[in-house]
Scaffold this motif. Sequence first.
Motif, PDB file in Angstrom:
ATOM      1  N   LYS A 124      39.760  34.718  34.481  1.00 51.34           N
ATOM      2  CA  LYS A 124      38.668  35.640  34.164  1.00 51.34           C
ATOM      3  C   LYS A 124      39.054  36.985  34.781  1.00 51.34           C
ATOM      4  O   LYS A 124      39.166  37.096  36.012  1.00 51.34           O
ATOM      5  N   SER A 153      39.386  34.205  40.956  1.00 51.33           N
ATOM      6  CA  SER A 153      39.126  32.802  40.595  1.00 51.33           C
ATOM      7  C   SER A 153      38.210  32.121  41.595  1.00 51.33           C
ATOM      8  O   SER A 153      37.149  32.645  41.883  1.00 51.33           O
ATOM      9  N   TYR A 210      33.309  31.167  39.720  1.00 51.86           N
ATOM     10  CA  TYR A 210      34.336  32.197  39.869  1.00 51.86           C
ATOM     11  C   TYR A 210      33.766  33.343  40.696  1.00 51.86           C
ATOM     12  O   TYR A 210      32.633  33.788  40.473  1.00 51.86           O
TER      13      TYR A 210
END
Length: 633
Positions: free
Chosen positions: A415, A420, A492
Amino acid sequence: MSSYAETYRNWQADPEGFWRDAAGEIDWFTPVDKVREMRDGGLADWFAGASCNTCWNALDRHVEAGHGDRLALIYDSAMMGKVKKFTYAELTDKVATFAGVLKSKGVGKGDRVIVYMPMVPQAAVAMLACARLGAIHSVVFGGFAAKELATRIDDAKPKLIVSASCGLEPGRVIAYKPLLDRAIEMASHKPEACIVFQREMEEASLVEGRDFDWKAEMDEAAAAGNKPDCVALDATDPLYVLYTSGTTGKPKGVVRDNGGHMVALKWTMKNIYGVDPGDVFWAASDVGWVVGHSYIVYAPLLHGATTILFEGKPVGTPDAGTFWRVIADHGVKALFTAPTAFRAIKKEDPKGEFIGKYDLSSLDTLFLAGERADPDTIQWAERMLNVPVIDHWWQTETGWPIAANPVGLEKLPVKYGSPSVAMPGYEIHVVDEANKQVSPNTTGAIVVKLPLPPGCLPTLWENDDGFREAYLVDYPGYYKTADAGYLDEDGYLFVMSRTDDIINVAGHRLSTGGMEEVLAELPDVAECAVIGIADATKGQVPVGFLVLNSGVDRPAGDIEKEAVAIIRDRIGAVASFKKAMVVQRLPKTRSGKVLRGTMRKIADGQDWAMPATIDDPAILDEIATVLGDAGLK
């Protein structure tokens, strides 16, 4: 290999069992009995009662296991056009010999040794020799100002200082010895001796009776066979003290222990970085920073990998292809560097034309850390290198990653803008000012639930009260990271800025990091910074600074208007973003962090001091001029 989720669950279910298993990768003189011993305030001592030696685990044991001919360290000096390679057997011998030099000067277990060195192999040798004897090294970035070095001398009270005659910067030689002499003169504490490595481009004068020549001392120790064995140390004994800036101006001496540090770092090499013994790992940093301690010197050698010690810059030594040359020449499997290095390369070579000149087939992964990695830089690197680009997040205080994409376990979906997920050992929460957890996608203070895992700081050097005040009291039950951000619904983490870079615009709390992420998408922008400056009506308003890619010939005013428009479009009028300015460069520390706080003080007309870690002081005058021309100073 276990998946990330399974590994994290295993740690949660049985943290002591998890770290006991990890400790099996380390040689212990007295075996591990008690894994974790809790102490006041929710803190833990790791592997208390066990004894070990970090130098043994980094060097001697590999030689004993029959790997003495494996490459341990590659010194690549782009400054000098020179490469020198050391096998594990050769490096062990040099370290043992320098340990003999230190011992002959009275250095022993618990004594402090300051290492004030450029990026040369002797710096790593000095660190490992201290570890061999149980002396506590404190590396001070080579070329640091005399006043800053003096402050560290007075805090650490070293018996001895190891230095060099000079360091090298593009186009200039920086004499270290006058800085060292001045620092000793300024300091209340006086070291008993200094050992000086003389470099060919600048020979230093030595003070009679206090200063000793590195080569002469090494030759004498080698001739006498003065190569002491590794000393058995308690796992909880300090390995090193590394100073990080304190908000009060007094540097904070982060303490690192021996046992927990080894266990954590050894675990990261395979599980986070995907590196095996014998692989070539390159952390393009400096031994003066925590990255250099953890991932130039200690972790790769503990793992039996080959580490690269690089003296040079990502651009200008000689060009924007230097990193690719090093990867190709030495077969680098994983590169770890700061996002600012890639922004510098992208600025000079936006189309990646240098990349095609080198064989980069050995490179599996690029890791970025040290500051926020904006999505645009990550995506550029992915396109150019065609390898996974992994952002991860950690601090001087933790010594190893808090959040990462653990490619050695499994590569999780990326992402952009997120380092992460939490690594085993770390339970990350985001809380509000009342220390209550906030809902997903809500910005707050990022904290880590106590106790901290092995490898993290147990305290500050001779300053337990300062440790508690800096990290524990604001959020009881947690370690305060002083970073702000949010967790999404998948766990995340998004680290948006330091907590003091969250600005308050007419009652709205906004992240400057979020604005920088948007500005970095502009095709002409190589890098950017956003600061909040004082405003009589709104409290604070954001102002953007833009550095353009090489070869951009559009009017600066057009790009500045585009910057204002994209912030209004993406973040909205609530941001009150009305001013962006093109600048030639941004003021940074030598490790590449943008000095936003100093820029803000200049803009607000506050008193400010020249940061000790600044790379080029002249840049602050340039920023002041731009602010003045814009009527903002």
